[in-house]
Design a protein around this motif. Sequence first.
Motif, PDB file in Angstrom:
ATOM      1  N   ALA A   1       0.830  -1.206   0.000  1.00 49.99           N
ATOM      2  CA  ALA A   1       0.000   0.000   0.000  1.00 49.99           C
ATOM      3  C   ALA A   1       0.865   1.258   0.000  1.00 49.99           C
ATOM      4  O   ALA A   1       0.634   2.179  -0.790  1.00 49.99           O
ATOM      5  CB  ALA A   1      -0.942  -0.016   1.202  1.00 49.99           C
TER       6      ALA A   1
ATOM      7  N   ASP B   1      -4.029   0.301  -4.477  1.00 48.74           N
ATOM      8  CA  ASP B   1      -4.158   0.636  -3.055  1.00 48.74           C
ATOM      9  C   ASP B   1      -5.479   0.112  -2.511  1.00 48.74           C
ATOM     10  O   ASP B   1      -5.533  -0.452  -1.404  1.00 48.74           O
ATOM     11  CB  ASP B   1      -4.070   2.151  -2.845  1.00 48.74           C
ATOM     12  CG  ASP B   1      -2.642   2.627  -2.693  1.00 48.74           C
ATOM     13  OD1 ASP B   1      -1.824   1.880  -2.129  1.00 48.74           O
ATOM     14  OD2 ASP B   1      -2.332   3.744  -3.139  1.00 48.74           O
TER      15      ASP B   1
ATOM     16  N   GLU C   1       2.962   1.435  -3.262  1.00 51.27           N
ATOM     17  CA  GLU C   1       2.081   1.800  -4.374  1.00 51.27           C
ATOM     18  C   GLU C   1       1.797   3.293  -4.365  1.00 51.27           C
ATOM     19  O   GLU C   1       1.725   3.942  -5.422  1.00 51.27           O
ATOM     20  CB  GLU C   1       0.776   1.012  -4.266  1.00 51.27           C
ATOM     21  CG  GLU C   1      -0.167   1.183  -5.445  1.00 51.27           C
ATOM     22  CD  GLU C   1       0.284   0.450  -6.690  1.00 51.27           C
ATOM     23  OE1 GLU C   1      -0.127   0.856  -7.793  1.00 51.27           O
ATOM     24  OE2 GLU C   1       1.051  -0.533  -6.561  1.00 51.27           O
ATOM     25  N   HIS C   2       1.631   3.859  -3.179  1.00 53.21           N
ATOM     26  CA  HIS C   2       1.332   5.285  -3.059  1.00 53.21           C
ATOM     27  C   HIS C   2       2.494   6.153  -3.556  1.00 53.21           C
ATOM     28  O   HIS C   2       2.284   7.301  -3.991  1.00 53.21           O
ATOM     29  CB  HIS C   2       1.033   5.626  -1.595  1.00 53.21           C
ATOM     30  CG  HIS C   2       0.575   7.025  -1.373  1.00 53.21           C
ATOM     31  ND1 HIS C   2      -0.656   7.478  -1.789  1.00 53.21           N
ATOM     32  CD2 HIS C   2       1.195   8.088  -0.793  1.00 53.21           C
ATOM     33  CE1 HIS C   2      -0.789   8.750  -1.467  1.00 53.21           C
ATOM     34  NE2 HIS C   2       0.316   9.146  -0.859  1.00 53.21           N
TER      35      HIS C   2
ATOM     36  N   MET D   1      -7.419   7.474  -4.913  1.00 53.65           N
ATOM     37  CA  MET D   1      -6.375   6.478  -4.621  1.00 53.65           C
ATOM     38  C   MET D   1      -6.216   5.534  -5.796  1.00 53.65           C
ATOM     39  O   MET D   1      -7.171   5.255  -6.527  1.00 53.65           O
ATOM     40  CB  MET D   1      -6.701   5.686  -3.348  1.00 53.65           C
ATOM     41  CG  MET D   1      -6.552   6.479  -2.075  1.00 53.65           C
ATOM     42  SD  MET D   1      -6.255   5.429  -0.617  1.00 53.65           S
ATOM     43  CE  MET D   1      -7.499   4.173  -0.798  1.00 53.65           C
TER      44      MET D   1
END
Length: 319
Positions: free
Chosen positions: A223, A243, A226-227, A239
Amino acid sequence: MELAFIPSPSHGVVHLGPIPLRGYAFCIIIGVFVAVWLGGKRWIARGGRAGTVADIAVWAVPFGLVGGRLYHVITDYELYFTSGKDWVDAFKIWQGGLGIWGAIAFGALGAWIACRRRGIALPVYADAIAPGIAFAQAIGRWGNWFNQELYGGPTTLPWGLKIDPAHRPESTPDIATYHPTFLYESLWCVGVALLVIWADRRFKLGHGRAFALYVAAYTVGRAWVEHMRVDYAHHILGMRLNDWTAIVVFIGAVVYLVVVGRKRPGREENIEPLAPGEGPDDASPSSSDPDADDAIDSSSAEDEASVGSVDPKRASEAL
């Protein structure tokens, strides 16, 4: 000027005559071998037979590759099926593009088919292979390094990843170094693998809980990594799609851990049925059958009694 950075390979493929040797493919292949090797050792330690993990992997790996590619193509369809794109590129897996969510889902389907054919419960196989999958992901992420893809935003940190102009984002063509998210995720996956191994030894996880722990721990790291990424992705409510996928999968894994931990604590005792005509290695009466132990003790007592009491008539006849 950057004083230090991680260089990227100038080429992701080396030709051995007419045969292309691609770094991305090598990373995936090495990762698969590591997963099968470690999974096999864990399987044997749990009481299974040698070769079982590899036999099931023959089903799981191809399913996983197909599933991983399908997830990528479906979620990034505009890269292959929009105006100016060549749909044939959807089959060029060596150029990168494997979604871990699809790979795990389809790989589990392939493993379930193979396990069912052998009379093995899928959760116990998943527990054995879980840390190996995490190590395989750690190795496979280096394929992104060879392809100069899936990196983060610009950075001046000494471990920034240098990206060639042809692979840089259109918005920052003059910036050379970016966050090496492939490296962040690779290190996270190593930590996940070690966590699962430790927790499995400490708490004797069974019935799929070691695999669930791997999934929950991986999604946490995925997560935040990925951000950080700057490659194109679909967004939902601000988002990235992956995510949201990580959040949903994390919740499912935690719920599984809690529910199964309460209903079925501990580990499975028998993980693999015997093959036809095969007997257990410890089938000697003295070690496996309490009734046989009693029979042996009774027989020994009778023999000792017979030595101490001799029939006079038989003795005279013998003389």
